[in-house]
Scaffold this active site. Structure first.
Site, short mmCIF file in Angstrom:
data_model
loop_
_atom_site.label_atom_id
_atom_site.label_comp_id
_atom_site.label_asym_id
_atom_site.label_seq_id
_atom_site.Cartn_x
_atom_site.Cartn_y
_atom_site.Cartn_z
CG ASN A 23 1.79 25.01 12.91
OD1 ASN A 23 0.72 25.58 13.25
ND2 ASN A 23 1.99 25.29 11.03
NE ARG A 421 -7.70 24.32 11.95
CZ ARG A 421 -6.84 23.87 11.03
NH1 ARG A 421 -7.27 23.51 9.73
NH2 ARG A 421 -5.70 23.44 11.42
N1 EPU Z 1 3.80 11.49 7.93
C1 EPU Z 1 4.02 10.90 7.80
N2 EPU Z 1 3.97 10.00 9.11
C2 EPU Z 1 4.16 9.97 10.52
C3 EPU Z 1 3.93 11.98 10.23
C4 EPU Z 1 4.21 12.51 9.61
O1 EPU Z 1 4.08 9.85 6.70
O2 EPU Z 1 3.93 9.69 11.72
C5 EPU Z 1 4.73 12.77 6.46
C6 EPU Z 1 2.86 13.53 6.75
O3 EPU Z 1 1.97 12.86 5.61
C7 EPU Z 1 3.77 14.59 5.89
C8 EPU Z 1 4.99 14.88 6.27
O4 EPU Z 1 5.72 13.62 6.75
O5 EPU Z 1 3.83 14.09 4.40
C9 EPU Z 1 5.05 16.09 7.10
O6 EPU Z 1 3.94 15.79 8.35
P1 EPU Z 1 5.06 16.80 9.12
O7 EPU Z 1 4.38 14.89 10.48
O8 EPU Z 1 5.78 16.97 9.61
O9 EPU Z 1 3.37 17.49 9.71
P2 EPU Z 1 2.73 17.78 10.98
O10 EPU Z 1 3.44 17.98 11.91
O11 EPU Z 1 1.41 17.17 11.32
C10 EPU Z 1 2.55 20.16 11.02
C11 EPU Z 1 2.46 21.93 11.16
C12 EPU Z 1 1.28 21.82 9.41
C13 EPU Z 1 2.33 21.91 8.41
C14 EPU Z 1 3.43 20.52 8.28
C15 EPU Z 1 4.59 20.55 7.23
C16 EPU Z 1 1.13 21.94 12.80
C17 EPU Z 1 0.09 22.43 13.64
N3 EPU Z 1 0.92 21.47 11.98
O12 EPU Z 1 1.69 19.40 10.95
O13 EPU Z 1 1.07 23.24 8.96
O14 EPU Z 1 1.98 22.00 6.80
O15 EPU Z 1 3.90 20.79 9.43
O16 EPU Z 1 5.61 21.63 7.71
O17 EPU Z 1 3.06 21.96 13.80
C18 EPU Z 1 -0.98 24.46 8.82
O18 EPU Z 1 -0.65 25.34 8.76
O19 EPU Z 1 -1.80 24.83 7.30
C19 EPU Z 1 0.15 22.89 8.66
C20 EPU Z 1 -0.85 22.40 7.88
#
Ligand code: EPU
Length: 454
Positions: A23, A421
Site C-alpha cells: 500500500n 494481490r
Molecule cells: N471514503 C469515502 N470517500 C472517499 C474515499 C474513501 O467515503 O473519497 C471512505 C471509504 O469508503 C472508507 C474510508 O473512507 O470507509 C477509508 O477509505 P480510504 O480511502 O482510506 O481507503 P483507500 O485509500 O482506498 C487504503 C488501502 C486499503 C485500506 C484502506 C484503509 C491501498 C491501496 N489501500 O485504501 O487496503 O483498507 O486504505 O486503511 O492503500 C488492503 O490492503 O487490503 C486494503 C483494502
C-alpha cells in the site's frame, strides 16, 4: 484458479524478512508520473497489484523494469520507472477494474500534464469505496472535474497548473489514505501553498511525503492530520526504499500466535504497529525486539522481532480505526486468532462496516461468531476444523489461511488469486516456517480426501 491445501496443526518456527509495503508502493509508483526523470524503488514486493499498476503506468507512457528478489530473507525487488511519454493520459476501465488503487494515478497525472482521465473504480468485496473525497480535494486545487462514460476527467485551470488551497479531506469514516496521496502529490506541483486538513496519518502517506521531498517537493506535517505543501515548478528523479509492510507483519504475527509458534521477523515496522501490538500483547502474544541485521533501536521501522505466545489466548475487544488506531487490514486475521481465545471477544469495524466476508467461512471451520451490523462477537472455541472454504478478498483470504494452519485436518482455500494481490508467495514463506501448505492449480487434480477436508 489456484487453491491452497493446508494440513493444519504444524507449529511455525524460523525466520522471515517482511517485504516492502504494497500500500506504500502503489502511490509511490504513481508519483513517478510527476517527473520525466528516473524513479527507482527498492524493496518492491512481487505482487499482482504491483504488476497491474505497472501495466497501467506503461499505457500512460511510464516505462518500467522490475528485478524481483524472491528470497525469504529479501524485502523485495527493485523497480525502475521513467515517464518519458505524456501523449496518453487515459487510465482505462479494463485495467482500473482489476485494481482499485489505479485511482492513485489521477492526482500525479493531472498535476504534471494538466489533464487526466481515469475510469471510476467500482465497488469491491469489502464495500462501496467511493472516491468523492479525492475529487473534492482535486477540485479545491482548481481542477474541473466531469464524469462521462464511467470515466473521471480532471482538467487543470487555464495555464495547465493547479493552484494551492485549503482542503478538508474528512468523510463519514475518517480521512482517506489514497485520497490524501492523490491531493498531496497533485499539490506538490501546484502554484502556491496547499493545506490538507483531516489528512490520513497512515505511515504509507508519510513514506510518500518522504519520497516527494527527496524529489524536490516541499511537504511538511505528513503523519499528522494537517499536511502543508508548498508547490514547486518541477520534481526530479529519486531512489527510494519502500517501508516494510505492517499488514504482512501483523498477519505473520497472528499466524505464529495461532500455531503456538516461535518466529523471528526481520525488517519489521514495529513503530507503525503500536495498536496491533497492544491488542496482541493483551491476547498473550509476546513480540520482543532483538538484535538483527541493523541492530536494536537503529530504525524503529526496520526492527527484528521475535514472536512467541502463551498457550492460553485471552479474549479482547477491538475496534478498527484510521491510523494510529487498529488497522482494518488486520481485522480478519485477528478474528481468526480470537476464534481460539479463551472467552468472548468483540470486533467492531469502523472503516468498512461490511468487511466481514470471512465470518461465514470461519463458521464453516467451527468458529462461533455472531454478527450484528458492524460488530462480531467471537466466542472462542477449543479447536477449528479443516474445511473447503472460499477466499473473497485479500485479507479475508489471509484469515482463512491462518485458520487452516491452526485447524485440525485439511483445509482447502479456493480462489487464492486474492492473496496473490497482497502477499508475495505466501505459501512458500509459510512453508519455510514449517507450515504444511501447497498451491494447487486447477489443472492439477485435487485429492478427493483433501477436497472434503479429510
Ligand atoms: N471514503 C469515502 N470517500 C472517499 C474515499 C474513501 O467515503 O473519497 C471512505 C471509504 O469508503 C472508507 C474510508 O473512507 O470507509 C477509508 O477509505 P480510504 O480511502 O482510506 O481507503 P483507500 O485509500 O482506498 C487504503 C488501502 C486499503 C485500506 C484502506 C484503509 C491501498 C491501496 N489501500 O485504501 O487496503 O483498507 O486504505 O486503511 O492503500 C488492503 O490492503 O487490503 C486494503 C483494502
Amino acid at each position: 484458479m489456484d487453491r491452497f491445501i493446508i494440513k493444519g496443526s504444524a507449529r511455525l518456527t524460523g525466520r522471515l524478512s517482511i517485504k516492502g509495503s504494497k500500500n506504500a508502493c502503489l502511490p509511490l509508483m504513481a508519483a513517478a508520473l510527476l517527473t520525466d526523470q528516473a524513479v527507482e524503488l527498492a524493496d518492491v514486493p512481487d505482487l499482482a497489484d504491483i504488476a497491474n499498476l505497472r501495466r497501467l503506468l506503461t499505457e500512460l507512457g511510464c516505462e518500467s523494469t522490475y528485478f524481483p528478489d524472491p528470497g525469504v530473507h529479501s524485502a523485495g525487488g527493485v523497480l525502475r520507472m521513467r515517464a518519458g511519454d505524456e501523449s496518453n493520459s487515459h487510465a482505462r476501465y479494463d485495467i482500473v477494474r482489476t485494481m482499485r488503487a489505479g485511482i492513485c494515478v489521477l492526482g500525479p497525472m493531472l498535476a504534471k500534464r494538466g489533464v487526466a482521465r481515469v475510469s471510476m473504480p467500482g465497488g469491491c468485496a469489502i464495500g462501496d469505496r467511493p472516491v468523492d473525497l479525492h475529487l473534492r480535494g482535486l477540485a479545491a486545487l482548481g481542477a474541473e472535474i466531469t464524469l462521462d462514460q464511467g470515466d473521471i476527467t480532471a482538467k487543470a485551470p487555464a495555464g495547465g497548473r493547479l493552484r494551492g488551497a485549503r482542503v478538508f479531506l474528512g468523510g463519514p469514516f475518517g480521512s482517506t489514505v489514497l485520497g490524501t496521496a492523490n491531493v498531496m502529490s497533485a499539490a506538490a506541483l501546484a502554484r502556491g501553498t496547499t493545506i490538507i486538513e483531516s489528512a490520513a496519518c497512515e505511515p504509507e502517506v508519510v513514506d510518500l511525503a518522504t519520497m516527494l521531498n527527496a524529489m524536490g517537493a516541499r511537504v511538511s506535517g505528513a503523519g499528522s492530520p494537517r499536511i502543508t505543501i508548498e508547490g514547486v515548478e518541477t520534481l526530479r528523479g529519486v531512489k527510494h526504499r519502500v517501508i516494510p509492510d505492517r499488514i504482512e507483519a501483523g498477519t505473520y504475527m497472528c499466524a505464529a500466535a495461532m500455531t503456538n509458534g516461535d518466529i523471528v521477523l526481520d525488517n519489521c515496522p514495529l513503530d507503525a504497529m503500536l495498536a496491533v501490538l497492544d491488542r496482541l500483547e493483551r491476547i498473550g502474544v509476546i513480540v520482543a525486539e532483538q538484535p538483527g541485521p541493523i541492530g536494536v533501536g537503529a530504525d524503529p521501522m526496520r526492527v527484528t522481532a521475535r514472536v512467541t505466545c502463551s498457550r492460553v489466548l485471552q479474549p479482547v475487544d477491538v475496534t478498527t480505526q484510521p491510523h494510529p488506531g487498529f488497522p482494518t487490514d488486520v481485522q480478519a486475521q485477528l478474528m481468526a486468532l480470537l476464534c481460539l481465545a479463551d472467552g468472548n471477544s468483540v470486533i467492531t469495524e469502523r472503516i468498512y462496516p461490511e468487511r466481514f466476508l470471512h465470518v461465514a467461512e470461519l463458521s464453516r471451520m467451527g468458529a462461533h461468531l455472531t454478527r450484528q451490523g458492524p460488530t462480531v462477537v467471537v466466542s472462542g472455541v477449543r479447536k477449528l476444523v479443516g474445511a473447503p472454504v472460499m477466499a473473497s478478498d485479500l485479507r479475508a483470504s489471509a484469515c482463512l489461511v491462518l485458520a487452516g494452519m491452526a485447524a485440525q485436518g485439511t483445509t482447502v482455500v479456493n480462489r487464492v488469486y486474492h492473496l496473490d494481490r497482497g502477499y508475495e508467495r505466501m505459501e512458500e514463506r509459510l512453508r519455510a516456517l514449517g507450515a504444511e501448505i501447497e498451491r494447487v492449480s486447477d489443472k492439477e487434480p485435487v485429492a478427493a480426501g483433501a477436497e472434503l477436508g479429510g
